[in-house]
Design a protein around this motif. Sequence first.
Motif, PDB file in Angstrom:
ATOM      1  N   GLY A  84      44.922  39.149  40.478  1.00 35.00           N
ATOM      2  CA  GLY A  84      45.104  38.065  40.811  1.00 35.00           C
ATOM      3  C   GLY A  84      43.562  36.533  40.821  1.00 35.00           C
ATOM      4  O   GLY A  84      43.889  35.541  40.722  1.00 35.00           O
ATOM      5  N   VAL A  85      42.641  36.983  40.175  1.00 36.88           N
ATOM      6  CA  VAL A  85      40.984  36.377  40.119  1.00 36.88           C
ATOM      7  C   VAL A  85      41.104  35.194  39.030  1.00 36.88           C
ATOM      8  O   VAL A  85      40.835  34.608  38.879  1.00 36.88           O
ATOM      9  CB  VAL A  85      40.125  37.115  40.502  1.00 36.88           C
ATOM     10  N   ASN A  87      42.974  33.330  37.458  1.00 37.03           N
ATOM     11  CA  ASN A  87      44.359  32.696  37.143  1.00 37.03           C
ATOM     12  C   ASN A  87      44.389  31.433  35.897  1.00 37.03           C
ATOM     13  O   ASN A  87      43.526  31.236  35.432  1.00 37.03           O
ATOM     14  CB  ASN A  87      44.170  31.382  38.327  1.00 37.03           C
ATOM     15  N   CYS A 100      40.052  32.653  41.052  1.00 40.38           N
ATOM     16  CA  CYS A 100      40.798  32.149  41.834  1.00 40.38           C
ATOM     17  C   CYS A 100      40.553  33.207  42.556  1.00 40.38           C
ATOM     18  O   CYS A 100      41.089  33.711  43.125  1.00 40.38           O
ATOM     19  CB  CYS A 100      42.337  32.274  42.135  1.00 40.38           C
ATOM     20  N   MET A 101      38.768  33.004  42.502  1.00 47.38           N
ATOM     21  CA  MET A 101      38.272  33.762  43.808  1.00 47.38           C
ATOM     22  C   MET A 101      37.410  32.990  44.766  1.00 47.38           C
ATOM     23  O   MET A 101      36.489  31.987  44.584  1.00 47.38           O
ATOM     24  CB  MET A 101      37.661  35.476  43.234  1.00 47.38           C
ATOM     25  N   GLN A 135      31.504  41.392  42.101  1.00 47.35           N
ATOM     26  CA  GLN A 135      33.154  40.931  42.537  1.00 47.35           C
ATOM     27  C   GLN A 135      33.888  40.620  41.290  1.00 47.35           C
ATOM     28  O   GLN A 135      34.984  41.135  41.225  1.00 47.35           O
ATOM     29  CB  GLN A 135      32.391  39.819  43.473  1.00 47.35           C
ATOM     30  N   ASN A 138      34.066  44.212  38.768  1.00 49.81           N
ATOM     31  CA  ASN A 138      34.668  44.758  39.451  1.00 49.81           C
ATOM     32  C   ASN A 138      36.706  44.642  38.954  1.00 49.81           C
ATOM     33  O   ASN A 138      37.189  45.119  39.256  1.00 49.81           O
ATOM     34  CB  ASN A 138      34.584  44.561  41.205  1.00 49.81           C
TER      35      ASN A 138
ATOM     36  N   PRO B  95      29.986  44.323  45.888  1.00 45.41           N
ATOM     37  CA  PRO B  95      31.273  44.394  46.200  1.00 45.41           C
ATOM     38  C   PRO B  95      32.247  44.270  45.781  1.00 45.41           C
ATOM     39  O   PRO B  95      32.445  43.515  44.450  1.00 45.41           O
ATOM     40  CB  PRO B  95      30.431  42.657  46.798  1.00 45.41           C
ATOM     41  N   LYS B  96      33.494  44.806  45.834  1.00 43.18           N
ATOM     42  CA  LYS B  96      34.722  44.681  45.540  1.00 43.18           C
ATOM     43  C   LYS B  96      34.955  42.855  45.773  1.00 43.18           C
ATOM     44  O   LYS B  96      34.371  42.271  46.274  1.00 43.18           O
ATOM     45  CB  LYS B  96      35.304  45.458  46.352  1.00 43.18           C
ATOM     46  N   GLU B  97      36.053  42.763  44.434  1.00 40.52           N
ATOM     47  CA  GLU B  97      36.261  41.516  44.229  1.00 40.52           C
ATOM     48  C   GLU B  97      36.865  40.850  45.348  1.00 40.52           C
ATOM     49  O   GLU B  97      37.709  41.637  45.316  1.00 40.52           O
ATOM     50  CB  GLU B  97      36.962  41.549  42.770  1.00 40.52           C
ATOM     51  N   GLY B  98      36.891  39.695  45.839  1.00 43.90           N
ATOM     52  CA  GLY B  98      37.435  38.817  46.595  1.00 43.90           C
ATOM     53  C   GLY B  98      38.981  38.695  46.209  1.00 43.90           C
ATOM     54  O   GLY B  98      39.599  38.771  45.093  1.00 43.90           O
ATOM     55  N   GLY B  99      39.550  38.353  47.418  1.00 43.08           N
ATOM     56  CA  GLY B  99      40.790  37.537  46.982  1.00 43.08           C
ATOM     57  C   GLY B  99      41.368  36.837  46.442  1.00 43.08           C
ATOM     58  O   GLY B  99      40.658  35.652  46.516  1.00 43.08           O
ATOM     59  N   GLY B 100      42.088  36.914  45.187  1.00 44.58           N
ATOM     60  CA  GLY B 100      42.023  35.633  44.263  1.00 44.58           C
ATOM     61  C   GLY B 100      43.989  35.162  43.987  1.00 44.58           C
ATOM     62  O   GLY B 100      44.615  35.825  45.431  1.00 44.58           O
ATOM     63  N   GLY B 101      44.040  34.104  43.771  1.00 44.32           N
ATOM     64  CA  GLY B 101      45.477  33.728  43.867  1.00 44.32           C
ATOM     65  C   GLY B 101      45.855  32.652  44.361  1.00 44.32           C
ATOM     66  O   GLY B 101      45.429  32.364  44.442  1.00 44.32           O
TER      67      GLY B 101
END
Lengths: 145, 101
Positions: A84-85, A87, A100-101, A135, A138, B95-101
């Motif tokens: 979802g990152v 978009n 979108c992060m 990020q 990843n 860091p792992k990716e942060g939440g998206g959407g």
Amino acid sequence: MHPAAAKLLFEEQVRKLTPALAERRDWVLHLIDFPSIDCAFTANGRTTLRLQLHCDDWNDLPPAITLHAGNGDFLSQLPPNPTGVFNPGPHPSTQRPFVCMRGAREYHTHPSHVGDLWENLKNQENYTLGGILTQLWNAWQKGTD
Amino acid sequence: MSANEPQVVNVVPEKFVEVSISTTAGFYPAEGYDQVPVDDKVELQLEKAARDLDIKPTSDWIANVNGPEGLREIDPMKTYMENRLSGQVDIDWGPKEGGGG
């Protein structure tokens, strides 16, 4: 942020984005020159994703991030990615697919996320320029194309 | 031993791995590899890297190794052996990716 201070902080953070790190991660660092970073993520069997970070007023503002094909063309369609990152958009400001992060300007200016303030993140380790790129990398790794 | 007699080869498990950790704050060690026991937990070397590189990782940092199947996330709470690592081990940590959407 005074432009000179923004440039100083930018240069301090990108100093560690070395050729050795790029080689380890299969990144292609096309350009690192304030206020821009142009970095491509590559891997065997994967379609290259190239990101351009526009870091004017760093770090009072998060980087504006644009998505590109390996040749530098703007992406009009995104490869599949479950995070979802990335978009498909279009983003209301840029009319393009967008990142979108947290940590991307397009996220913090999106009507759905304007309450999630960059101010609360900007001094955290995960939101240095290297942290944001990591990020994104990843996230890209979880894609299938 | 005749030419037709099967040769017995004793495979001795390696007791050490050589570890290099990459982050966007630098490499640990700065050059080359550290030799560490295969039954050490990976987190021990990550803790040394954090101290040396003056970074403050959070719980959402992940450690990956690159292998034939591509990037593979490993469990820092397990040993190198439990993570099926041997020889020279290049760990990427961030860091792992942060939440998206």
